[in-house]
Write an enzyme that holds these catalytic residues in place. Structure first.
Site, PDB file in Angstrom:
ATOM      1  N   HIS A  52      60.080 -61.023 -57.029  1.00  0.00           N
ATOM      2  CA  HIS A  52      58.868 -61.699 -56.497  1.00  0.00           C
ATOM      3  C   HIS A  52      58.826 -61.389 -55.001  1.00  0.00           C
ATOM      4  O   HIS A  52      59.195 -62.193 -54.158  1.00  0.00           O
ATOM      5  CB  HIS A  52      58.943 -63.208 -56.752  1.00  0.00           C
ATOM      6  CG  HIS A  52      57.850 -63.970 -56.055  1.00  0.00           C
ATOM      7  ND1 HIS A  52      56.512 -63.789 -56.324  1.00  0.00           N
ATOM      8  CD2 HIS A  52      57.887 -64.901 -55.075  1.00  0.00           C
ATOM      9  CE1 HIS A  52      55.793 -64.581 -55.557  1.00  0.00           C
ATOM     10  NE2 HIS A  52      56.596 -65.265 -54.780  1.00  0.00           N
ATOM     11  N   ASP A 112      52.355 -64.041 -59.652  1.00  0.00           N
ATOM     12  CA  ASP A 112      52.039 -62.606 -59.543  1.00  0.00           C
ATOM     13  C   ASP A 112      51.307 -62.142 -60.806  1.00  0.00           C
ATOM     14  O   ASP A 112      50.351 -61.360 -60.743  1.00  0.00           O
ATOM     15  CB  ASP A 112      53.337 -61.799 -59.366  1.00  0.00           C
ATOM     16  CG  ASP A 112      54.217 -62.384 -58.287  1.00  0.00           C
ATOM     17  OD1 ASP A 112      53.843 -62.306 -57.113  1.00  0.00           O
ATOM     18  OD2 ASP A 112      55.281 -62.953 -58.617  1.00  0.00           O
ATOM     19  N   ARG A 140      57.768 -69.033 -46.029  1.00  0.00           N
ATOM     20  CA  ARG A 140      57.745 -68.062 -44.927  1.00  0.00           C
ATOM     21  C   ARG A 140      56.490 -68.253 -44.083  1.00  0.00           C
ATOM     22  O   ARG A 140      55.481 -68.805 -44.549  1.00  0.00           O
ATOM     23  CB  ARG A 140      57.824 -66.631 -45.450  1.00  0.00           C
ATOM     24  CG  ARG A 140      56.638 -66.198 -46.268  1.00  0.00           C
ATOM     25  CD  ARG A 140      56.737 -64.722 -46.619  1.00  0.00           C
ATOM     26  NE  ARG A 140      55.832 -64.359 -47.686  1.00  0.00           N
ATOM     27  CZ  ARG A 140      55.360 -63.149 -47.893  1.00  0.00           C
ATOM     28  NH1 ARG A 140      55.715 -62.152 -47.099  1.00  0.00           N
ATOM     29  NH2 ARG A 140      54.564 -62.884 -48.885  1.00  0.00           N
TER      30      ARG A 140
HETATM   31  P1  NAD Z   1      56.584 -77.102 -47.999  1.00  0.00           P
HETATM   32  O1  NAD Z   1      57.280 -76.845 -46.712  1.00  0.00           O
HETATM   33  O2  NAD Z   1      55.211 -77.684 -47.995  1.00  0.00           O
HETATM   34  O3  NAD Z   1      57.481 -78.069 -48.886  1.00  0.00           O
HETATM   35  C1  NAD Z   1      58.836 -77.828 -49.096  1.00  0.00           C
HETATM   36  C2  NAD Z   1      59.469 -79.180 -49.311  1.00  0.00           C
HETATM   37  O4  NAD Z   1      60.831 -78.958 -49.680  1.00  0.00           O
HETATM   38  C3  NAD Z   1      59.492 -80.056 -48.060  1.00  0.00           C
HETATM   39  O5  NAD Z   1      58.909 -81.325 -48.346  1.00  0.00           O
HETATM   40  C4  NAD Z   1      60.967 -80.173 -47.712  1.00  0.00           C
HETATM   41  O6  NAD Z   1      61.301 -81.438 -47.151  1.00  0.00           O
HETATM   42  C5  NAD Z   1      61.594 -79.971 -49.103  1.00  0.00           C
HETATM   43  N1  NAD Z   1      63.006 -79.591 -49.082  1.00  0.00           N
HETATM   44  C6  NAD Z   1      63.651 -78.778 -48.210  1.00  0.00           C
HETATM   45  N2  NAD Z   1      64.955 -78.712 -48.502  1.00  0.00           N
HETATM   46  C7  NAD Z   1      65.130 -79.455 -49.617  1.00  0.00           C
HETATM   47  C8  NAD Z   1      66.271 -79.791 -50.401  1.00  0.00           C
HETATM   48  N3  NAD Z   1      67.486 -79.333 -50.104  1.00  0.00           N
HETATM   49  N4  NAD Z   1      66.102 -80.603 -51.470  1.00  0.00           N
HETATM   50  C9  NAD Z   1      64.890 -81.095 -51.772  1.00  0.00           C
HETATM   51  N5  NAD Z   1      63.782 -80.829 -51.048  1.00  0.00           N
HETATM   52  C10 NAD Z   1      63.899 -80.024 -49.995  1.00  0.00           C
HETATM   53  O7  NAD Z   1      56.625 -75.743 -48.826  1.00  0.00           O
HETATM   54  P2  NAD Z   1      55.756 -75.333 -50.115  1.00  0.00           P
HETATM   55  O8  NAD Z   1      54.512 -74.679 -49.660  1.00  0.00           O
HETATM   56  O9  NAD Z   1      55.684 -76.469 -51.056  1.00  0.00           O
HETATM   57  O10 NAD Z   1      56.682 -74.153 -50.695  1.00  0.00           O
HETATM   58  C11 NAD Z   1      57.947 -74.423 -51.226  1.00  0.00           C
HETATM   59  C12 NAD Z   1      58.671 -73.119 -51.550  1.00  0.00           C
HETATM   60  O11 NAD Z   1      57.988 -72.432 -52.609  1.00  0.00           O
HETATM   61  C13 NAD Z   1      58.728 -72.124 -50.390  1.00  0.00           C
HETATM   62  O12 NAD Z   1      60.016 -71.510 -50.374  1.00  0.00           O
HETATM   63  C14 NAD Z   1      57.666 -71.110 -50.746  1.00  0.00           C
HETATM   64  O13 NAD Z   1      57.899 -69.860 -50.149  1.00  0.00           O
HETATM   65  C15 NAD Z   1      57.840 -71.055 -52.248  1.00  0.00           C
HETATM   66  N6  NAD Z   1      56.738 -70.474 -53.012  1.00  0.00           N
HETATM   67  C16 NAD Z   1      57.069 -69.694 -54.087  1.00  0.00           C
HETATM   68  C17 NAD Z   1      56.091 -69.129 -54.867  1.00  0.00           C
HETATM   69  C18 NAD Z   1      56.450 -68.272 -56.049  1.00  0.00           C
HETATM   70  O14 NAD Z   1      55.547 -67.643 -56.629  1.00  0.00           O
HETATM   71  N7  NAD Z   1      57.710 -68.166 -56.460  1.00  0.00           N
HETATM   72  C19 NAD Z   1      54.745 -69.367 -54.570  1.00  0.00           C
HETATM   73  C20 NAD Z   1      54.422 -70.177 -53.467  1.00  0.00           C
HETATM   74  C21 NAD Z   1      55.446 -70.713 -52.682  1.00  0.00           C
HETATM   75  C1  LMR Z   2      53.367 -66.431 -52.793  1.00  0.00           C
HETATM   76  O1  LMR Z   2      53.540 -65.423 -53.466  1.00  0.00           O
HETATM   77  O2  LMR Z   2      52.218 -66.847 -52.497  1.00  0.00           O
HETATM   78  C2  LMR Z   2      54.559 -67.219 -52.326  1.00  0.00           C
HETATM   79  O3  LMR Z   2      55.746 -66.613 -52.711  1.00  0.00           O
HETATM   80  C3  LMR Z   2      54.531 -67.506 -50.862  1.00  0.00           C
HETATM   81  C4  LMR Z   2      54.844 -66.299 -50.041  1.00  0.00           C
HETATM   82  O4  LMR Z   2      55.698 -66.399 -49.151  1.00  0.00           O
HETATM   83  O5  LMR Z   2      54.238 -65.262 -50.285  1.00  0.00           O
END
Ligand code: NAD
Ligand code: LMR
Length: 328
Positions: A188, A160, A93
């Protein structure tokens, strides 16, 4: 003695979290220093070249445990025979968005990935969903993998959880390792409930050791909105701390949680604590023998009940939305 190599698939391998995660997996921090890994990197076609660059760097680390690296844009190939799948690949996001706003953009990724896992993953497959909205994406993947036991799917609440440990430790002026029994209930998202009633320091509830104003007015919002604060400050969503939490999550799952303590994970509800069966919600969990188990019979006070219910209501809304989108 060295164990047999384990295939680990990381989706979104060329992304920010991928870059912070892969080197730690390859060095043995996730599965242990006795377990060689075969890495499979799944990316979308335009990002394959960047994934190749990361793979070159992995090779250049000369990690003794890194047996092989495969790079592909084909989910069937990436998940074939895999034992650990970290589903990270999804859009993050931006400022001003809630994680739920990503549902329509990202939800579609997890249906084919669930099906590919169902068709080709190893018998002992364990799946951690990191891509947001993590709980509902995990539900999509799980529902599209009917032959895999539901308890092999989990969503990441560990970031978290670690944030809550750090905030509580700072407040009490103690080490994070002196705090136990922390739980993140629900989604989350900003509605999550970080629970200090059951969290303990010195054998007593932390809720009894801090001011109520701080617990309600500072602790809960700081933990629940930390992701947004990082996006605002860094201009990008958390990456190293997210990768660290993913390593912690899988490590606890595979190697077990400490005696007398538990951790937080998004797991399929069995109806415990009035959380509707089938939803993937944050719970207090232990792991022994490689399976999560929801901690049972905790007493839930009225304040906690209302907070848990509010977050679960949001999970129900998200589940209804993914049903409407035809993803489950
Ligand atoms: P980013 O944009 O740096 O990397 C995402 C990668 O996913 C990109 O390289 C993109 O090409 C790839 N991608 C997109 N669609 C895909 C598919 N169908 N198959 C394979 N790869 C694909 O993002 P990021 O910072 O690495 O974050 C990734 C995700 O993790 C986001 O949705 C983010 O919100 C989430 N996130 C979750 C948590 C949590 O606590 N659950 C924490 C941080 C981030
Ligand atoms: C986080 O908790 O840092 C991730 O889920 C990224 C976000 O969108 O908050």
């Amino acid at each position: 003695m060295t164990k047999a190599p384990v295939k680990v698939t990381v989706t979104g391998a060329a992304g920010q979290i991928g870059y912070a995660l892969l080197f730690r997996i390859a060095s043995g921090q996730m599965l242990g220093l006795d377990t060689p890994v075969k890495l499979s990197l799944l990316e979308i076609t335009p990002a394959l070249r960047a994934a190749e660059g990361t793979a070159m760097e992995l090779t250049d680390c000369a990690f003794p445990l890194l047996e092989s690296i495969e790079i592909t844009d084909d989910a069937t190939r990436a998940f074939d025979g895999t034992s650990v799948a970290l589903l990270v690949g999804a859009r993050p996001r931006g400022p001003g968005m809630e994680r739920g706003d990503l549902l329509s953009a990202n939800g579609g990724i997890f249906k084919p990935q669930g099906a590919a896992l169902n068709n080709g993953a190893a018998e002992d497959i364990r799946v951690l969903v990191v891509g947001n909205p993590a709980n509902s994406n995990a539900l999509i993947a799980q529902q599209n993998a009917p032959d895999i036991p539901a308890n092999r799917f989990s969503a990441m609440m560990r970031l978290d959880h670690n944030r809550a440990l750090a905030q509580a430790a700072q407040k009490l002026g103690v080490s994070v390792s002196d705090i136990s029994n922390m739980t993140i209930w629900g989604n989350h998202s900003a509605t999550q409930y970080p629970d200090l009633v059951h969290a303990q320091f010195g054998g007593r509830s932390i809720a009894e050791q801090v001011e109520r104003d701080w617990l309600e007015g500072t602790f809960i919002p700081t933990v629940a909105k930390r992701g947004a604060a990082i996006i605002e400050a860094r201009g990008a969503s958390s990456a190293a701390s997210a990768a660290n939490a993913a390593i912690d999550h899988v490590h606890s799952w595979v190697h077990g949680t400490a005696e007398g303590d538990w951790t937080s994970a998004g797991v399929v509800s069995d109806g415990s604590y009035g959380i509707p069966e089938g939803l993937i919600s944050g719970f207090p969990v232990t792991s022994t023998g490689g399976d999560w188990e929801i901690v049972s019979d905790l007493e839930i006070d009225d304040f906690s009940r209302a907070r848990i219910d509010a977050s679960v209501a949001e999970l129900v809304e998200e589940r209804d939305a993914i049903r409407e989108l035809g993803l489950i």
